[in-house]
Scaffold this active site. Structure first.
Site, PDB file in Angstrom:
ATOM      1  CB  CYS A 112      -0.914  -0.020   1.219  1.00  0.00           C
ATOM      2  SG  CYS A 112      -1.953   1.427   1.334  1.00  0.00           S
TER       3      CYS A 112
ATOM      4  CB  CYS B   6      -0.674   2.544   4.026  1.00  0.00           C
ATOM      5  SG  CYS B   6      -2.124   1.803   3.295  1.00  0.00           S
ATOM      6  CG  ASP B   7       3.109   1.428   4.585  1.00  0.00           C
ATOM      7  OD1 ASP B   7       2.746   1.923   5.658  1.00  0.00           O
ATOM      8  OD2 ASP B   7       2.802   0.283   4.228  1.00  0.00           O
TER       9      ASP B   7
END
Ligand code: NAP
Length: 309
Positions: free
Chosen positions: A131, A134-135
């Protein structure tokens, strides 16, 4: 006894909830531990009709959630672990509790696939992820790589150029399968360097257990080398989330549930929507479409049941 339980709160589940709630069926959505489905981990969605300037995936999913709630949908974070279709109703185990419902809509979606290499589980969250939204922001001014050649790999690579010093796009063939528009954007971006005909054979971590590099093998020449990267973003597709239903509903060899007439399963009262049964299109709009069909089929099933009692 519930009238309608919906498993999953991605695009398909929430669309089913909007339709079921507007039909006064008072649906209960079991969201699971990762609510929102794949749209909640994506960036700008440019091909969902009605948004000429695009809309961020998480915003789109929040809007759907609000819309479903407005018409009376109830939500629970419970995770479905078991399922028993009966003649007259369906039993479903959510966390430790068995629930009973007249109709069930399965919209449990699909989860990111990983490569299956050594130490994979340990490295997730330590330089290995699926992701970028997300990261990605954790990897500023360092080299990273993306694995895959589809639209997801293209999208992740482009997004990561906002942070990383360099984005290596590692693909096992010499052609991407991503849509032309995404490929053009990838090839026009100077920060992205495609590495063709190549697979990752090993993750290499540092003394603290964080990703440091990957071992690569060129599948044409068998040549091997190491590539320094601080994070590996895996974008090689998804597997359907069907664990509680395995062996109890019809599925194909890869586990995708099989629906007849768009959303009906072989069991009366059990309907299927979205990526859990879609190995071909996997678009937000097709998931929404089958979510709508499942809710309408469930509504018809319930009114037929009522007229026979
Ligand atoms: P995908 O289209 O199935 O692509 C998966 C990619 O990973 C392929 O290039 C495949 O290689 C590669 N791959 C699969 N298994 C692998 C393995 N074990 N090792 C190395 N590489 C492997 O999946 P996706 O990119 O997640 O897209 C899924 C669907 O969502 C598609 O319909 C796509 O159009 C859609 N989507 C659309 C957008 C958008 O419109 N912006 C964004 C994201 C996703 P091969 O090519 O050799 O098979």
């Amino acid at each position: 006894m519930e009238k309608v339980i919906i498993v999953g709160s991605g695009c398909a589940g929430l669309t089913a909830a909007i339709y079921a709630a507007r039909a006064n069926l008072n649906p209960l959505v079991l969201e699971g531990r990762q609510p929102g489905g794949q749209l909640s981990t994506t960036t700008l969605v440019e091909n969902y009709p009605g948004f000429p300037d695009g809309i961020d995936g998480p915003q789109l999913i929040m809007n759907m959630h609000k819309q479903a709630e407005k018409f009376g949908t109830r939500f629970s974070y419970a995770e479905v672990t078991d399922f028993e279709p009966r003649n007259s109703h369906v039993r479903i185990k959510a966390d430790d509790e068995w629930l009973e419902t007249q109709a069930l809509i399965i919209a449990s979606g699909a989860s990111a696939r990983y490569l299956g290499l050594e130490n994979e589980e340990k490295l997730i969250g330590h330089g290995l992820t699926s992701c970028s939204t997300c990261d990605g922001a954790f990897y500023k001014n360092v080299p990273v790589c993306v694995i895959g050649g589809g639209d997801s790999a293209a999208e992740e690579s482009l997004f990561l150029t906002r942070f990383a010093s360099k984005v290596y796009l590692i693909h096992r063939r010499d052609k991407m399968r991503a849509s032309r528009i995404m490929q053009d954007r990838v090839f026009a971006n100077k920060k992205i360097e495609p590495i063709w005909n190549t697979v990752v054979t090993k993750y290499i971590s540092d003394a603290k257990g964080e990703m440091r590099a990957v071992r690569l093998r060129n599948v044409k020449t068998n040549e091997e080398r190491e590539l320094e990267v601080a994070c590996v973003f895996v974008a090689i597709g998804h597997d359907p989330n069907t664990q509680p239903f395995t062996g109890k509903l019809q599925a194909d060899a890869d586990g995708y549930l099989i629906a007849k007439n768009l959303a009906e399963s072989k069991h009366p009262g059990v309907f299927i929507a979205g990526d859990v049964a879609d190995r071909v299109y996997k678009q937000a709009v097709t998931a929404a479409g089958t979510g709508c069909a499942a809710a309408m089929d469930a509504e018809k099933y319930l009114s037929d049941l009522e007229s026979h009692t």
